[in-house]
Design a protein around this motif. Sequence first.
Motif, PDB file in Angstrom:
ATOM      1  N   ALA A 143       0.857  -1.180   0.110  1.00 35.59           N
ATOM      2  CA  ALA A 143      -0.024   0.122  -0.054  1.00 35.59           C
ATOM      3  C   ALA A 143       0.627   1.305  -0.082  1.00 35.59           C
ATOM      4  O   ALA A 143       0.508   2.196  -0.772  1.00 35.59           O
ATOM      5  CB  ALA A 143      -0.885   0.022   1.317  1.00 35.59           C
ATOM      6  N   ILE A 144       1.869   1.301   0.643  1.00 34.99           N
ATOM      7  CA  ILE A 144       2.931   2.408   0.926  1.00 34.99           C
ATOM      8  C   ILE A 144       3.534   2.635  -0.467  1.00 34.99           C
ATOM      9  O   ILE A 144       3.679   3.722  -0.782  1.00 34.99           O
ATOM     10  CB  ILE A 144       4.023   2.187   1.958  1.00 34.99           C
ATOM     11  CG1 ILE A 144       3.263   2.463   3.585  1.00 34.99           C
ATOM     12  CG2 ILE A 144       4.937   3.216   1.903  1.00 34.99           C
ATOM     13  CD1 ILE A 144       2.542   3.600   3.813  1.00 34.99           C
TER      14      ILE A 144
ATOM     15  N   VAL B  99      -5.861  -0.846  -1.218  1.00 31.16           N
ATOM     16  CA  VAL B  99      -4.877  -1.851  -1.180  1.00 31.16           C
ATOM     17  C   VAL B  99      -4.839  -2.864   0.252  1.00 31.16           C
ATOM     18  O   VAL B  99      -4.704  -4.011   0.202  1.00 31.16           O
ATOM     19  CB  VAL B  99      -3.499  -1.472  -1.562  1.00 31.16           C
ATOM     20  CG1 VAL B  99      -2.530  -2.436  -1.347  1.00 31.16           C
ATOM     21  CG2 VAL B  99      -3.436  -0.816  -2.788  1.00 31.16           C
ATOM     22  N   LEU B 100      -4.670  -1.914   1.324  1.00 34.34           N
ATOM     23  CA  LEU B 100      -4.953  -2.717   2.750  1.00 34.34           C
ATOM     24  C   LEU B 100      -6.116  -3.511   2.725  1.00 34.34           C
ATOM     25  O   LEU B 100      -5.883  -4.709   3.267  1.00 34.34           O
ATOM     26  CB  LEU B 100      -5.035  -1.538   3.733  1.00 34.34           C
ATOM     27  CG  LEU B 100      -3.710  -0.736   4.012  1.00 34.34           C
ATOM     28  CD1 LEU B 100      -3.843   0.103   5.349  1.00 34.34           C
ATOM     29  CD2 LEU B 100      -2.471  -1.665   4.284  1.00 34.34           C
ATOM     30  N   PHE B 101      -7.312  -3.002   2.266  1.00 38.09           N
ATOM     31  CA  PHE B 101      -8.304  -4.091   2.693  1.00 38.09           C
ATOM     32  C   PHE B 101      -8.373  -5.120   1.657  1.00 38.09           C
ATOM     33  O   PHE B 101      -8.649  -6.461   2.096  1.00 38.09           O
ATOM     34  CB  PHE B 101      -9.704  -3.162   2.018  1.00 38.09           C
ATOM     35  CG  PHE B 101     -10.727  -4.032   2.152  1.00 38.09           C
ATOM     36  CD1 PHE B 101     -11.426  -4.579   3.153  1.00 38.09           C
ATOM     37  CD2 PHE B 101     -11.343  -4.435   0.888  1.00 38.09           C
ATOM     38  CE1 PHE B 101     -12.555  -5.408   3.195  1.00 38.09           C
ATOM     39  CE2 PHE B 101     -12.544  -5.056   0.876  1.00 38.09           C
ATOM     40  CZ  PHE B 101     -13.102  -5.698   2.022  1.00 38.09           C
ATOM     41  N   SER B 102      -7.945  -5.009   0.456  1.00 33.81           N
ATOM     42  CA  SER B 102      -7.880  -6.403  -0.555  1.00 33.81           C
ATOM     43  C   SER B 102      -6.898  -6.863   0.112  1.00 33.81           C
ATOM     44  O   SER B 102      -7.280  -8.327   0.018  1.00 33.81           O
ATOM     45  CB  SER B 102      -7.366  -5.690  -1.879  1.00 33.81           C
ATOM     46  OG  SER B 102      -8.225  -4.782  -2.408  1.00 33.81           O
TER      47      SER B 102
ATOM     48  N   LEU C 233      -6.749   4.995  -2.935  1.00 36.42           N
ATOM     49  CA  LEU C 233      -5.640   4.088  -3.127  1.00 36.42           C
ATOM     50  C   LEU C 233      -5.042   3.260  -1.942  1.00 36.42           C
ATOM     51  O   LEU C 233      -4.971   2.127  -2.110  1.00 36.42           O
ATOM     52  CB  LEU C 233      -4.590   4.577  -3.967  1.00 36.42           C
ATOM     53  CG  LEU C 233      -3.326   3.756  -4.404  1.00 36.42           C
ATOM     54  CD1 LEU C 233      -3.846   2.780  -5.252  1.00 36.42           C
ATOM     55  CD2 LEU C 233      -2.107   4.690  -5.249  1.00 36.42           C
ATOM     56  N   TYR C 234      -4.489   3.765  -0.817  1.00 37.08           N
ATOM     57  CA  TYR C 234      -3.919   3.068   0.084  1.00 37.08           C
ATOM     58  C   TYR C 234      -4.969   2.438   0.966  1.00 37.08           C
ATOM     59  O   TYR C 234      -4.667   1.006   1.083  1.00 37.08           O
ATOM     60  CB  TYR C 234      -3.528   4.688   1.306  1.00 37.08           C
ATOM     61  CG  TYR C 234      -2.915   4.032   2.510  1.00 37.08           C
ATOM     62  CD1 TYR C 234      -1.523   3.463   2.466  1.00 37.08           C
ATOM     63  CD2 TYR C 234      -3.643   3.978   3.651  1.00 37.08           C
ATOM     64  CE1 TYR C 234      -1.077   3.161   3.659  1.00 37.08           C
ATOM     65  CE2 TYR C 234      -2.976   3.587   4.733  1.00 37.08           C
ATOM     66  CZ  TYR C 234      -1.780   3.183   4.774  1.00 37.08           C
ATOM     67  OH  TYR C 234      -1.139   2.611   5.945  1.00 37.08           O
ATOM     68  N   TRP C 235      -6.142   2.766   1.330  1.00 37.33           N
ATOM     69  CA  TRP C 235      -7.107   1.826   2.086  1.00 37.33           C
ATOM     70  C   TRP C 235      -7.654   0.830   1.009  1.00 37.33           C
ATOM     71  O   TRP C 235      -7.876  -0.435   1.784  1.00 37.33           O
ATOM     72  CB  TRP C 235      -8.168   2.710   2.638  1.00 37.33           C
ATOM     73  CG  TRP C 235      -7.741   3.844   3.521  1.00 37.33           C
ATOM     74  CD1 TRP C 235      -7.582   4.971   3.583  1.00 37.33           C
ATOM     75  CD2 TRP C 235      -7.073   3.488   4.771  1.00 37.33           C
ATOM     76  NE1 TRP C 235      -7.227   5.538   4.738  1.00 37.33           N
ATOM     77  CE2 TRP C 235      -6.721   4.577   5.598  1.00 37.33           C
ATOM     78  CE3 TRP C 235      -6.703   2.273   5.734  1.00 37.33           C
ATOM     79  CZ2 TRP C 235      -6.246   4.484   6.609  1.00 37.33           C
ATOM     80  CZ3 TRP C 235      -6.113   2.372   6.787  1.00 37.33           C
ATOM     81  CH2 TRP C 235      -5.737   3.555   7.521  1.00 37.33           C
TER      82      TRP C 235
END
Length: 447
Positions: free
Chosen positions: A396-397, A428-431, A424-426
């Motif tokens: 994510a980063i 990727v984290l959730f997926s 975009l960040y959240w």
Amino acid sequence: MSSLQVEVSNRQILKIALPISLALLVPNLNFIINNVFLGHLSEEALAIASITGVYYLIFSSIGYGLNNGLQALIARRAGENRPEEIGKIFHQGILIAMGIALLGIITTFTLAPVILRAVVHHPGTANKAITFLQLRIWGLPFLYIYQMRNALLVGTNNSRLLVAGTVIEAVANVLFDWALIFGNLGLPALGFNGAAYASIIAEFLGMFAIFIVIRLRGLDRQFSLFKKTEWDPQNIRSILSLSGPLVFQHAISIIAWFFFYILIERNSGQTGLAVSNTMRNIFGFFGVFVWAFAATSNAMVSNIIGQGRHDLVVTCIKKIQWISLGLALCVFVFLNAFPSIYLSIYGLKGAFVEAGVPVIRVVSASLVLMSVATIWLNAVTGTGNSRITFLIELAAIIFYCLYVFIILERWHSSLVWAWMSEFLYWTVLFSGSYFYIKKGRWREKKI
């Protein structure tokens, strides 16, 4: 059933999460109050606070990563009904935290001045930020001990006891901010640096209050907190194995945010920094409820696995997720209905409010996505596989930093486009978290 073991119910979730919300709310409320006072001092002070705040948040987040790992371990031992192991783990966590605090202080006096003078566009801003940070960093040991004690209370299903330290810290911070920034109560008017002294005093008092609560409630005897204080290599390895990836995870997350603020300073100047600082306050203040449920997800998932009830893990995550999402939607409606009211508390008008309103709409929407993503990410931590948590965060980063660099440094786009990076960040984290939990390999993990 032992009181150390949890049940999967909405009542149990709220019983754990609400005191955590208060414990997280107060430090973030303190930060916002700092910024409100500094906003009334000057726009320059509020802008510099965005850089110093994110820098200190890097070290705070390292402690939070250690806290999460320690909390998962303590919750697992609680679920296994092994209270005698909890004190041993707790003490080793304190020793590790003090070592990290020492490194943080050394870094602030050696590397930080070099880095800030190199990357901050205006030399005056860099110098004032350095002076502030070399005062502020002395509160780090107190903050870390406070965080470790939070891990103990949450991990043992005693989160309600967080309230005392939280309230005392809040009152102290507001009082000493008002006194030391503006020179009230017969104290000197220290301006911007007064906020640093006020925060250190508040962190010490919060830490001391939690210590007293633990002693008065007899938790030190119940968990043998002060019986074994020497270095324990086995428990040190267990803590570092679980917390190490989380420490790096949270550190790189905030370092990426620091990178974002540096680009804002270079691209949008003082007003952009001031507006962005207030946006971070939204995540800090309104996001505390989300982070409270995320911490609950970590503790409950670990506890349930410790009981051997693996089939209830996904059910537990979903219950927590829906409560978190509901609260986030309430915040979304409020911020979109009254954006100017929120911005007005900082005492700045004109270009500041004009630039801030559209950014609030983006940030409030990303808070909704965050309310789900953090629950699943912390559930991964609760399973004991913190390396997966770190890899998800790292992915994510990378996407986040590439996006903000292109948007701000190459295309020189608006502040609104810059803050769209949160979507975009959240996502990727959730997926990553969702697919890991659904795949089920965590069932084989032992801690």
